[in-house]
Design an enzyme around this catalytic site. Structure first.
Site, mmCIF file in Angstrom:
data_model
loop_
_atom_site.group_PDB
_atom_site.id
_atom_site.type_symbol
_atom_site.label_atom_id
_atom_site.label_comp_id
_atom_site.label_asym_id
_atom_site.label_seq_id
_atom_site.Cartn_x
_atom_site.Cartn_y
_atom_site.Cartn_z
ATOM 1 N N ASP A 142 -48.282 75.940 103.054
ATOM 2 C CA ASP A 142 -46.910 76.330 102.690
ATOM 3 C C ASP A 142 -45.840 75.912 103.708
ATOM 4 O OD1 ASP A 142 -48.060 77.544 100.493
ATOM 5 O OD2 ASP A 142 -48.277 79.465 101.517
ATOM 6 N N THR A 195 -51.845 76.454 107.057
ATOM 7 C CA THR A 195 -51.426 76.844 105.704
ATOM 8 C C THR A 195 -50.688 75.671 105.071
ATOM 9 O OG1 THR A 195 -49.822 78.171 104.455
ATOM 10 C CG2 THR A 195 -49.446 78.043 106.796
ATOM 11 N N ARG A 223 -60.284 87.663 104.108
ATOM 12 C CA ARG A 223 -59.220 88.618 104.415
ATOM 13 C C ARG A 223 -59.951 89.929 104.691
ATOM 14 N NH1 ARG A 223 -54.504 85.643 102.886
ATOM 15 N NH2 ARG A 223 -54.954 84.261 101.158
ATOM 16 N N ASP A 243 -44.707 77.574 106.096
ATOM 17 C CA ASP A 243 -43.739 78.679 106.176
ATOM 18 C C ASP A 243 -43.798 79.416 107.515
ATOM 19 O OD1 ASP A 243 -46.235 79.744 105.764
ATOM 20 O OD2 ASP A 243 -45.641 81.172 104.236
ATOM 21 N N GLY A 274 -46.127 77.326 97.690
ATOM 22 C CA GLY A 274 -45.130 77.382 98.755
ATOM 23 C C GLY A 274 -44.709 78.811 99.073
ATOM 24 N N ARG A 275 -45.290 79.727 98.354
ATOM 25 C CA ARG A 275 -44.935 81.145 98.518
ATOM 26 C C ARG A 275 -43.439 81.359 98.476
ATOM 27 N NH1 ARG A 275 -49.192 84.168 102.206
ATOM 28 N NH2 ARG A 275 -48.415 82.736 103.767
ATOM 29 N N GLY A 306 -55.788 82.256 103.918
ATOM 30 C CA GLY A 306 -56.009 81.161 102.962
ATOM 31 C C GLY A 306 -56.446 79.899 103.686
ATOM 32 N N ASP A 339 -49.456 83.690 109.128
ATOM 33 C CA ASP A 339 -48.763 84.731 109.904
ATOM 34 C C ASP A 339 -49.508 86.067 109.928
ATOM 35 O OD1 ASP A 339 -48.225 85.140 107.263
ATOM 36 O OD2 ASP A 339 -46.061 85.352 107.478
ATOM 37 N N GLN A 389 -54.044 72.356 94.976
ATOM 38 C CA GLN A 389 -53.133 71.924 96.051
ATOM 39 C C GLN A 389 -53.681 72.243 97.437
ATOM 40 O OE1 GLN A 389 -48.776 72.958 94.795
ATOM 41 N NE2 GLN A 389 -50.136 74.193 93.556
HETATM 42 P P1 ATP Z 1 -52.112 82.898 104.403
HETATM 43 O O1 ATP Z 1 -50.861 82.245 104.908
HETATM 44 O O2 ATP Z 1 -53.011 81.955 103.733
HETATM 45 O O3 ATP Z 1 -51.872 84.148 103.586
HETATM 46 P P2 ATP Z 1 -52.610 84.676 106.528
HETATM 47 O O4 ATP Z 1 -53.230 84.515 107.850
HETATM 48 O O5 ATP Z 1 -51.164 85.071 106.509
HETATM 49 O O6 ATP Z 1 -52.891 83.367 105.708
HETATM 50 P P3 ATP Z 1 -53.396 87.309 105.587
HETATM 51 O O7 ATP Z 1 -54.313 87.720 104.499
HETATM 52 O O8 ATP Z 1 -52.010 87.820 105.574
HETATM 53 O O9 ATP Z 1 -53.457 85.722 105.639
HETATM 54 O O10 ATP Z 1 -54.049 87.759 106.983
HETATM 55 C C1 ATP Z 1 -55.390 87.399 107.294
HETATM 56 C C2 ATP Z 1 -56.082 88.585 107.926
HETATM 57 O O11 ATP Z 1 -55.420 88.933 109.147
HETATM 58 C C3 ATP Z 1 -56.070 89.854 107.102
HETATM 59 O O12 ATP Z 1 -57.072 89.875 106.117
HETATM 60 C C4 ATP Z 1 -56.303 90.906 108.157
HETATM 61 O O13 ATP Z 1 -57.670 91.002 108.490
HETATM 62 C C5 ATP Z 1 -55.550 90.329 109.368
HETATM 63 N N1 ATP Z 1 -54.214 90.973 109.438
HETATM 64 C C6 ATP Z 1 -53.104 90.665 108.762
HETATM 65 N N2 ATP Z 1 -52.095 91.504 109.055
HETATM 66 C C7 ATP Z 1 -52.600 92.403 109.942
HETATM 67 C C8 ATP Z 1 -52.081 93.544 110.620
HETATM 68 N N3 ATP Z 1 -50.835 93.933 110.435
HETATM 69 N N4 ATP Z 1 -52.907 94.203 111.452
HETATM 70 C C9 ATP Z 1 -54.184 93.805 111.641
HETATM 71 N N5 ATP Z 1 -54.720 92.752 111.035
HETATM 72 C C10 ATP Z 1 -53.968 92.050 110.200
#
Ligand code: ATP
Length: 328
Positions: free
Chosen positions: A132, A130, A76, A134, A175-176, A15, A107, A260
Site C-alpha cells: 500500500d 506492504t 496476525r 502507506d 491501497g487501503r 499482510g 504499521d 495484487q
Molecule cells: P498490514 O499493513 O498488512 O495490515 P500490519 O503490520 O499493519 O500489516 P496488523 O494486523 O495491523 O498488520 O498488525 C500485525 C500484528 O502486530 C497484529 O496481529 C498484532 O499481533 C501486532 N500489533 C498490532 N497492533 C498492536 C498493538 N497496538 N499492540 C500490540 N501488538 C500489536
C-alpha cells in the site's frame, strides 16, 4: 565498540508483500557477514509467543530472492496485543538467547514492536513491507513497486477487451486509505479517471468527464478506483450510478483483490529489500533500536517507530494533474 548483539531474530508480520523473502535473505546474510547468529521467527508474533524459532545461516535463504509471499509465514496475533502475550514472547526470546529482532511488516507490526521495546527494553528494528505504500518515513515500502507492475499489466489486458466492446471499466485496486497504487497505475495504464481518497472528484464531475471521453472518440474508458475512495460507497454502486445516468456506456466492474499482493518481486523491490536488511541489522549491531528503515532520496534512513506509525505518507498530487492532461 563492543558488540553486544549476538543473536538476531527476523520475522514477517501482518499482510504479506512481494520482497519480504528478499528482506529475510538480506537480514540472514548480513547477520552471517557480521558473525551474528540469526533465527527465523515463524508466523509473526504468534510464532514468537510459541517459540517457533529456526536457526538460519547464509545457505538457508538460497533461492528465495525471487519468490513472492514469505517463507517465514505471516500472521496476525491477538495474544500479542495483551501484556500477558508479550510476556510469553519475551520469555521465549530470552530462552532462545535472542537479543534483538527485525520485524518486516506494516504499521500494526511496528506498533507491537514499539510497545514490546518499551516494556522489556528489547532492541527492535522495522522494515516496511506492504504493497500500500502507506507508511511515513520511506518513499517506497517493500512490495509496492511489484504491485504497481502487476496492476498495470492487468489493466493493459482489461483495456484490450474494453476497447473491443466500447466498454467502460471501473477497476478497483488495493491501497487501503491511500491512493498511491491507484494514482500511479492510473497514469501508467492511461486511465481516463482516477478516484482516490485524497481527492473528492464528485459524481457530477465524473459523469462529465466520461461524457467528454465518449465525445472525443475514445473506444473504451478505464476508471481506476482506490479501495478507500469515498465517492461511491463501493465500486458496484458507482457502476449502478453510471448505468443510470450514462446510457451510452456499457459498464463493467473488476475488483483486482489479492492477486495484487502476489508474484515475484520486481528488481526494484529486490534491491530495496537487500538494502533495507543490511541497514536494519547494522543499525541494531551499533546499538540503535526502535526505528524503521526507509528510503529517502535514494538513501537508507532511520525513522523512529512512533513517527513512522503516526505520520502520514503523502501522495504526489502532481500526478493527478498529469493524469488529467493525459486523458484529454
Ligand atoms: P498490514 O499493513 O498488512 O495490515 P500490519 O503490520 O499493519 O500489516 P496488523 O494486523 O495491523 O498488520 O498488525 C500485525 C500484528 O502486530 C497484529 O496481529 C498484532 O499481533 C501486532 N500489533 C498490532 N497492533 C498492536 C498493538 N497496538 N499492540 C500490540 N501488538 C500489536
Amino acid at each position: 565498540m563492543l558488540q553486544t548483539i549476538k543473536k538476531i531474530g527476523v520475522m514477517t508480520s501482518g499482510g504479506d508483500s512481494p520482497g519480504m523473502n528478499a528482506a529475510v535473505r538480506s537480514v540472514v546474510r548480513t547477520c552471517a557477514f557480521h558473525n551474528v547468529e540469526c533465527f527465523g521467527i515463524y508466523r509473526g508474533y504468534e510464532g514468537m509467543i510459541d517459540g517457533d524459532f529456526v536457526k538460519m545461516d547464509a545457505r538457508s535463504v538460497k533461492g528465495i530472492i525471487n519468490k513472492g509471499g514469505t517463507i517465514l509465514k505471516s500472521a496476525r496475533s491477538q495474544e500479542f496485543r495483551t501484556k500477558k502475550g508479550r510476556q510469553k514472547a519475551f520469555n521465549q526470546l530470552t530462552k532462545a538467547g535472542i537479543d534483538a529482532f527485525v520485524v518486516i511488516g506494516g504499521d500494526g507490526s511496528f506498533t507491537g514492536a514499539m510497545i514490546f521495546n518499551q516494556e522489556f527494553n528489547f532492541p527492535v528494528m522495522g522494515i516496511p513491507g506492504t504493497i500500500d505504500n502507506d507508511i511515513f518515513g520511506t518513499t517506497h515500502t517493500l512490495g509496492y513497486d511489484t504491485a504497481l507492475n502487476t496492476v498495470v499489466d492487468v489493466i493493459d489486458k482489461i483495456r484490450d477487451t474494453a476497447s473491443s466492446h466500447n466498454r467502460l471499466f471501473f477497476i478497483e485496486v488495493m491501497g487501503r486509505d491511500v491512493g498511491h497504487i491507484a494514482l500511479n497505475v492510473g497514469v501508467g495504464a492511461g486511465a481516463e479517471e482516477i478516484l482516490i481518497p485524497e481527492e473528492d472528484l464528485g459524481l457530477d464531475r465524473l459523469l462529465e468527464s466520461l461524457r467528454r471521453s465518449k465525445q472525443s472518440g475514445k473506444s473504451s474508458s478505464i476508471v481506476v478506483v482506490a479501495e478507500g475512495d469515498k465517492i461511491g460507497k463501493n465500486v458496484f454502486e458507482l457502476k449502478d450510478y453510471v448505468d443510470q445516468n450514462l446510457s451510452e456506456y456499457e459498464v463493467r466492474v473488476s475488483v483486482l483483490g489479492h492477486m495484487q499482493r502476489g508474484g515475484s518481486p520486481s528488481c526494484f523491490d529486490r534491491v530495496l529489500a537487500s538494502r533495507m536488511g543490511v541497514k536494519a541489522v547494522e543499525s541494531l549491531i551499533v546499538g540503535k533500536s526502535n526505528f524503521m528503515v526507509g528510503l529517502k532520496n535514494d538513501i537508507m534512513e532511520l525513522t523512529p517507530f512512533d513517527q513512522a506509525v503516526k505520520g502520514k505518507s503523502k501522495i504526489n498530487m502532481e500526478l493527478l494533474r498529469v493524469s488529467d492532461i493525459m486523458s484529454i
